[in-house]
Design a protein around this motif. Structure first.
Motif, PDB file in Angstrom:
ATOM      1  N   ALA A 205      41.289  38.960  36.289  1.00 52.74           N
ATOM      2  CA  ALA A 205      39.955  39.319  35.941  1.00 52.74           C
ATOM      3  C   ALA A 205      39.691  37.776  35.292  1.00 52.74           C
ATOM      4  N   PRO A 206      38.766  37.130  35.288  1.00 59.87           N
ATOM      5  CA  PRO A 206      38.286  35.836  34.793  1.00 59.87           C
ATOM      6  C   PRO A 206      38.564  35.645  33.272  1.00 59.87           C
ATOM      7  N   ASP A 207      37.974  36.816  32.607  1.00 56.75           N
ATOM      8  CA  ASP A 207      37.494  36.867  31.242  1.00 56.75           C
ATOM      9  C   ASP A 207      38.076  38.272  30.661  1.00 56.75           C
ATOM     10  N   ARG A 208      38.060  38.379  29.394  1.00 58.50           N
ATOM     11  CA  ARG A 208      38.278  39.900  28.785  1.00 58.50           C
ATOM     12  C   ARG A 208      37.264  40.715  28.957  1.00 58.50           C
ATOM     13  N   LYS A 209      36.018  40.028  28.857  1.00 61.17           N
ATOM     14  CA  LYS A 209      34.849  40.794  29.198  1.00 61.17           C
ATOM     15  C   LYS A 209      34.959  41.537  30.644  1.00 61.17           C
ATOM     16  N   THR A 210      35.413  40.949  31.557  1.00 65.57           N
ATOM     17  CA  THR A 210      35.517  41.374  32.758  1.00 65.57           C
ATOM     18  C   THR A 210      36.491  42.508  32.764  1.00 65.57           C
ATOM     19  N   VAL A 211      37.599  42.384  32.140  1.00 65.97           N
ATOM     20  CA  VAL A 211      38.634  43.578  31.754  1.00 65.97           C
ATOM     21  C   VAL A 211      37.936  44.777  31.268  1.00 65.97           C
ATOM     22  N   ASP A 212      37.143  44.644  30.463  1.00 64.90           N
ATOM     23  CA  ASP A 212      36.336  45.688  29.704  1.00 64.90           C
ATOM     24  C   ASP A 212      35.432  46.427  30.594  1.00 64.90           C
ATOM     25  N   ALA A 213      34.801  45.815  31.392  1.00 64.27           N
ATOM     26  CA  ALA A 213      33.869  46.188  32.537  1.00 64.27           C
ATOM     27  C   ALA A 213      34.721  46.817  33.673  1.00 64.27           C
ATOM     28  N   PHE A 214      35.610  46.391  33.923  1.00 63.49           N
ATOM     29  CA  PHE A 214      36.570  46.962  35.038  1.00 63.49           C
ATOM     30  C   PHE A 214      37.206  48.520  34.380  1.00 63.49           C
ATOM     31  N   TYR A 215      37.390  48.503  33.220  1.00 60.97           N
ATOM     32  CA  TYR A 215      37.933  49.637  32.547  1.00 60.97           C
ATOM     33  C   TYR A 215      36.674  50.636  32.333  1.00 60.97           C
TER      34      TYR A 215
ATOM     35  N   ALA B 184      43.652  46.140  30.820  1.00 67.38           N
ATOM     36  CA  ALA B 184      43.384  47.578  30.787  1.00 67.38           C
ATOM     37  C   ALA B 184      43.988  48.220  32.042  1.00 67.38           C
ATOM     38  N   PHE B 185      44.465  49.548  31.776  1.00 69.66           N
ATOM     39  CA  PHE B 185      45.195  50.339  32.643  1.00 69.66           C
ATOM     40  C   PHE B 185      44.333  51.888  32.983  1.00 69.66           C
ATOM     41  N   VAL B 186      44.193  52.052  34.369  1.00 69.32           N
ATOM     42  CA  VAL B 186      43.595  53.368  34.599  1.00 69.32           C
ATOM     43  C   VAL B 186      44.362  53.896  35.787  1.00 69.32           C
ATOM     44  N   LEU B 187      44.708  55.281  35.876  1.00 63.59           N
ATOM     45  CA  LEU B 187      45.297  56.010  36.745  1.00 63.59           C
ATOM     46  C   LEU B 187      44.073  56.377  37.713  1.00 63.59           C
ATOM     47  N   ASP B 188      44.416  56.132  39.045  1.00 61.40           N
ATOM     48  CA  ASP B 188      43.478  56.425  40.205  1.00 61.40           C
ATOM     49  C   ASP B 188      43.598  57.878  40.644  1.00 61.40           C
ATOM     50  N   PRO B 189      42.751  58.349  41.514  1.00 57.71           N
ATOM     51  CA  PRO B 189      42.721  59.772  41.702  1.00 57.71           C
ATOM     52  C   PRO B 189      44.240  60.280  42.269  1.00 57.71           C
ATOM     53  N   ASP B 190      45.220  59.455  42.836  1.00 60.97           N
ATOM     54  CA  ASP B 190      46.417  59.689  43.131  1.00 60.97           C
ATOM     55  C   ASP B 190      47.553  59.177  42.164  1.00 60.97           C
ATOM     56  N   GLY B 191      47.122  58.986  40.808  1.00 58.49           N
ATOM     57  CA  GLY B 191      48.103  58.674  39.874  1.00 58.49           C
ATOM     58  C   GLY B 191      48.793  57.028  39.912  1.00 58.49           C
ATOM     59  N   HIS B 192      48.221  56.237  40.805  1.00 59.21           N
ATOM     60  CA  HIS B 192      48.663  54.709  41.030  1.00 59.21           C
ATOM     61  C   HIS B 192      47.932  54.234  39.361  1.00 59.21           C
ATOM     62  N   ASN B 193      48.912  53.412  39.013  1.00 58.98           N
ATOM     63  CA  ASN B 193      48.422  52.651  37.840  1.00 58.98           C
ATOM     64  C   ASN B 193      47.767  51.514  38.180  1.00 58.98           C
ATOM     65  N   ILE B 194      46.552  51.428  37.879  1.00 59.85           N
ATOM     66  CA  ILE B 194      45.638  50.148  38.313  1.00 59.85           C
ATOM     67  C   ILE B 194      45.284  49.559  36.965  1.00 59.85           C
ATOM     68  N   GLU B 195      45.420  48.050  37.015  1.00 58.86           N
ATOM     69  CA  GLU B 195      45.164  46.982  35.789  1.00 58.86           C
ATOM     70  C   GLU B 195      44.254  46.161  36.186  1.00 58.86           C
ATOM     71  N   ALA B 196      43.454  45.804  35.268  1.00 57.50           N
ATOM     72  CA  ALA B 196      42.836  44.376  35.435  1.00 57.50           C
ATOM     73  C   ALA B 196      43.272  43.828  33.981  1.00 57.50           C
ATOM     74  N   VAL B 197      43.763  42.274  34.468  1.00 59.11           N
ATOM     75  CA  VAL B 197      44.377  41.485  33.461  1.00 59.11           C
ATOM     76  C   VAL B 197      43.772  40.235  33.404  1.00 59.11           C
ATOM     77  N   CYS B 198      43.420  39.434  32.199  1.00 56.99           N
ATOM     78  CA  CYS B 198      43.103  38.047  31.972  1.00 56.99           C
ATOM     79  C   CYS B 198      44.189  37.480  31.199  1.00 56.99           C
ATOM     80  N   HIS B 199      44.668  36.323  31.614  1.00 57.19           N
ATOM     81  CA  HIS B 199      45.761  35.740  30.770  1.00 57.19           C
ATOM     82  C   HIS B 199      45.263  34.700  29.957  1.00 57.19           C
ATOM     83  N   ARG B 200      43.971  34.407  29.842  1.00 62.34           N
ATOM     84  CA  ARG B 200      43.186  33.217  28.951  1.00 62.34           C
ATOM     85  C   ARG B 200      43.059  33.936  27.833  1.00 62.34           C
ATOM     86  N   PRO B 201      43.059  32.913  26.714  1.00 62.14           N
ATOM     87  CA  PRO B 201      42.597  33.226  25.295  1.00 62.14           C
ATOM     88  C   PRO B 201      41.024  33.410  25.487  1.00 62.14           C
ATOM     89  N   GLU B 202      40.641  34.153  24.389  1.00 67.79           N
ATOM     90  CA  GLU B 202      39.180  34.535  24.253  1.00 67.79           C
ATOM     91  C   GLU B 202      38.253  33.393  24.559  1.00 67.79           C
TER      92      GLU B 202
END
Length: 120
Positions: free
Chosen positions: A65-75, A102-120
């Motif tokens: 994800a390009p920024d933290r706001k996008t991680v929040d939107a993904f979740y 942010a981490f979610v489990l998909d319908p089959d239990g796969h651990n799906i994450e969105a991540v940003c490595h940049r500072p705020e």
């Protein structure tokens, strides 16, 4: 670094709906598929695929994800699409000081994450 990957899913229609909604928050859309057994999602090209098949051990997939706001939107989008919470948006300083994921489990239990490595 990854060109493409495929996750096996047990219910194609349910998973296609989940990923269509969750990945739209990251700017991705469905590019290819047959509507019954496989679909490819991505921003410019299909790089993440789902395919009807035998689901084994859960897999972990992290989308950039390009920024933290996008991680929040993904979740939010993934939860609204039926995903289950596996770790809400936030810093994970045990990985590194700017790891925001942010981490979610998909319908089959796969651990799906969105991540940003940049500072705020």
């Amino acid at each position: 670094m990854i060109d493409h990957m495929t996750l096996h899913v047990s219910d194609f229609v349910r998973s296609r709906d989940f990923y269509g909604k969750a990945l739209a928050s990251l700017g991705a859309r469905e590019h290819m598929g047959d509507g019954q057994a496989y679909a490819g999602f991505g921003v410019d090209k299909p790089s993440f695929w789902i395919g009807l098949g035998q689901v084994g051990e859960p897999t972990h997939v992290a989308f950039a994800a390009p920024d933290r706001k996008t991680v929040d939107a993904f979740y939010a989008a993934a939860i609204a699409a039926g995903g289950r919470d596996n770790g809400g948006p936030g810093l994970r300083p045990h990985y590194h000081p700017n790891y925001y994921g942010a981490f979610v489990l998909d319908p089959d239990g796969h651990n799906i994450e969105a991540v940003c490595h940049r500072p705020e």
